[in-house]
Scaffold this motif. Structure first.
Motif, PDB file in Angstrom:
ATOM      1  N   ARG A  31      29.323 102.178  98.922  1.00 17.52           N
ATOM      2  CA  ARG A  31      28.502 101.233  98.329  1.00 17.52           C
ATOM      3  C   ARG A  31      27.765 100.499  99.178  1.00 17.52           C
ATOM      4  O   ARG A  31      26.518 100.032  98.904  1.00 17.52           O
ATOM      5  CB  ARG A  31      29.513 100.502  97.541  1.00 17.52           C
ATOM      6  N   SER A  32      28.109  99.696 100.371  1.00 17.04           N
ATOM      7  CA  SER A  32      27.684  98.763 101.110  1.00 17.04           C
ATOM      8  C   SER A  32      28.156  98.660 102.380  1.00 17.04           C
ATOM      9  O   SER A  32      29.053  99.202 102.807  1.00 17.04           O
ATOM     10  CB  SER A  32      27.813  97.302 100.540  1.00 17.04           C
ATOM     11  N   MET A  48      24.895  91.934 103.789  1.00 19.13           N
ATOM     12  CA  MET A  48      25.272  93.193 103.206  1.00 19.13           C
ATOM     13  C   MET A  48      24.001  93.920 102.894  1.00 19.13           C
ATOM     14  O   MET A  48      23.251  93.528 102.232  1.00 19.13           O
ATOM     15  CB  MET A  48      25.899  92.536 101.964  1.00 19.13           C
ATOM     16  N   THR A  50      22.822  97.515 101.107  1.00 18.19           N
ATOM     17  CA  THR A  50      23.110  98.493 100.148  1.00 18.19           C
ATOM     18  C   THR A  50      21.935  99.713  99.872  1.00 18.19           C
ATOM     19  O   THR A  50      22.282 100.719  99.762  1.00 18.19           O
ATOM     20  CB  THR A  50      23.441  97.867  98.823  1.00 18.19           C
ATOM     21  N   SER A  51      20.733  99.352 100.145  1.00 19.25           N
ATOM     22  CA  SER A  51      19.709 100.192  99.855  1.00 19.25           C
ATOM     23  C   SER A  51      19.063 100.540 101.576  1.00 19.25           C
ATOM     24  O   SER A  51      19.013  99.779 102.438  1.00 19.25           O
ATOM     25  CB  SER A  51      18.660  99.387  99.558  1.00 19.25           C
ATOM     26  N   LYS A  67      20.902 105.496 105.135  1.00 20.43           N
ATOM     27  CA  LYS A  67      22.170 106.129 104.269  1.00 20.43           C
ATOM     28  C   LYS A  67      22.142 107.530 104.346  1.00 20.43           C
ATOM     29  O   LYS A  67      23.146 108.302 103.915  1.00 20.43           O
ATOM     30  CB  LYS A  67      22.081 105.738 102.799  1.00 20.43           C
ATOM     31  N   SER A  72      24.029 102.014 110.632  1.00 22.08           N
ATOM     32  CA  SER A  72      23.365 100.799 110.458  1.00 22.08           C
ATOM     33  C   SER A  72      23.295 100.176 111.992  1.00 22.08           C
ATOM     34  O   SER A  72      24.073 100.549 112.781  1.00 22.08           O
ATOM     35  CB  SER A  72      24.203  99.894 109.727  1.00 22.08           C
ATOM     36  N   ASP A  94      32.847 101.587  96.697  1.00 20.94           N
ATOM     37  CA  ASP A  94      32.232 101.502  94.838  1.00 20.94           C
ATOM     38  C   ASP A  94      33.559 101.683  94.198  1.00 20.94           C
ATOM     39  O   ASP A  94      33.681 101.181  93.007  1.00 20.94           O
ATOM     40  CB  ASP A  94      31.285 102.427  94.581  1.00 20.94           C
TER      41      ASP A  94
ATOM     42  N   THR B  97      31.550  92.618  92.166  1.00 18.25           N
ATOM     43  CA  THR B  97      30.052  92.811  91.928  1.00 18.25           C
ATOM     44  C   THR B  97      29.791  93.492  90.556  1.00 18.25           C
ATOM     45  O   THR B  97      30.768  93.930  90.241  1.00 18.25           O
ATOM     46  CB  THR B  97      29.268  93.513  92.990  1.00 18.25           C
ATOM     47  N   GLY B 102      33.053  96.565  96.759  1.00 15.44           N
ATOM     48  CA  GLY B 102      32.379  96.653  98.211  1.00 15.44           C
ATOM     49  C   GLY B 102      31.348  95.403  98.284  1.00 15.44           C
ATOM     50  O   GLY B 102      30.437  95.571  99.078  1.00 15.44           O
ATOM     51  N   GLY B 103      32.037  94.309  97.948  1.00 15.81           N
ATOM     52  CA  GLY B 103      31.245  93.242  97.888  1.00 15.81           C
ATOM     53  C   GLY B 103      31.627  92.261  99.134  1.00 15.81           C
ATOM     54  O   GLY B 103      32.600  92.607 100.042  1.00 15.81           O
TER      55      GLY B 103
END
Lengths: 111, 116
Positions: A31-32, A48, A50-51, A67, A72, A94, B97, B102-103
């Motif tokens: 997810r992140s 953080m 995510t995209s 991704k 990263s 997620d 979230t 996953g936050g």
């Protein structure tokens, strides 16, 4: 097995240099991707992501996520002695509440 | 105001003793965690609670027992302390979230436990 691998494990540079820290991940239901800075005490949050492909920036620090290639990077420009710390990255899922943590990169900035 | 607080900050004790570490968060988060960080700085998840329910229980000796009296508190009790338990223990919290977990996690200042 889920894992996050950071490189290098340690890095020594001089003030004013630019550094790039790497983080690759294999995380189920990714997810992140999170970056933290840890000096002598608790980890403090940096970014953080995510995209894919969208750079996040905060002063001299910036980070981007890929991704497709599952990695990263964290860039620090014009480094200062106060940037000396362990930089941790973690992959967030997620499906549950767990973060998968890397072992960290110990960054030392010499005056 | 401190967001995530832990007490005590330092704990020095003898092998075989029982000790507790307390954690409180005033962020209104639903999920709290306990991590162990050894001398090599690797953060290892131990437990996680969501709304007082245990959701993550990693391979940890059963001498370690978490307790969550309410969603703002997560305490860690350790029985029969051993030398290898010496480490820094961090409490953290997070808010789900809208897209699931996953936050970002917010960390307490840590408790440095030394077992002699």
């Amino acid at each position: 097995e889920d894992k996050v691998v950071q490189s290098p494990l340690s890095l020594v540079v001089h003030e004013g240099d630019t550094v790039t820290l790497n983080c690759s991940y294999e995380v189920t239901n990714f997810r992140s991707l999170l970056w933290y800075k840890q000096e002598k005490k608790a980890p403090t949050f940096l970014f953080m992501l995510t995209s894919s492909g969208i750079e996040k920036k905060s002063g001299r620090l910036s980070s981007i996520l890929d991704k497709k290639e599952l990695f990263s990077i964290l860039n620090i420009t014009a480094t200062q002695t106060g940037d000396s710390a362990v930089y941790l990255c973690a992959g967030g899922m997620d499906s549950n509440y767990q973060l998968i943590w890397g072992a960290g990169t110990k960054l030392i900035i010499k005056p | 105001d401190t967001a995530v607080s832990q007490t005590p900050k330092y704990l020095v004790t003898q092998m075989g003793n029982d000790k507790s570490i307390k954690c409180e968060q005033n962020l209104g988060h639903d999920t709290m965690y306990w991590y162990k960080q050894d001398s090599k700085k690797f953060l290892k998840i131990m437990f996680s609670y969501n709304n007082k329910e245990l959701i993550i229980n990693e391979t940890v000796p059963n001498r370690f027992s978490p307790k969550s009296p309410d969603k703002a508190h997560l305490n860690l009790h350790i029985n029969s302390l051993e030398l290898g338990d010496s480490a820094v223990y961090f409490c953290a919290s997070s808010q789900d979230t809208p897209f699931g977990a996953g936050g970002r996690q917010f960390f307490g200042p840590g408790t440095r436990l030394t077992v002699l």
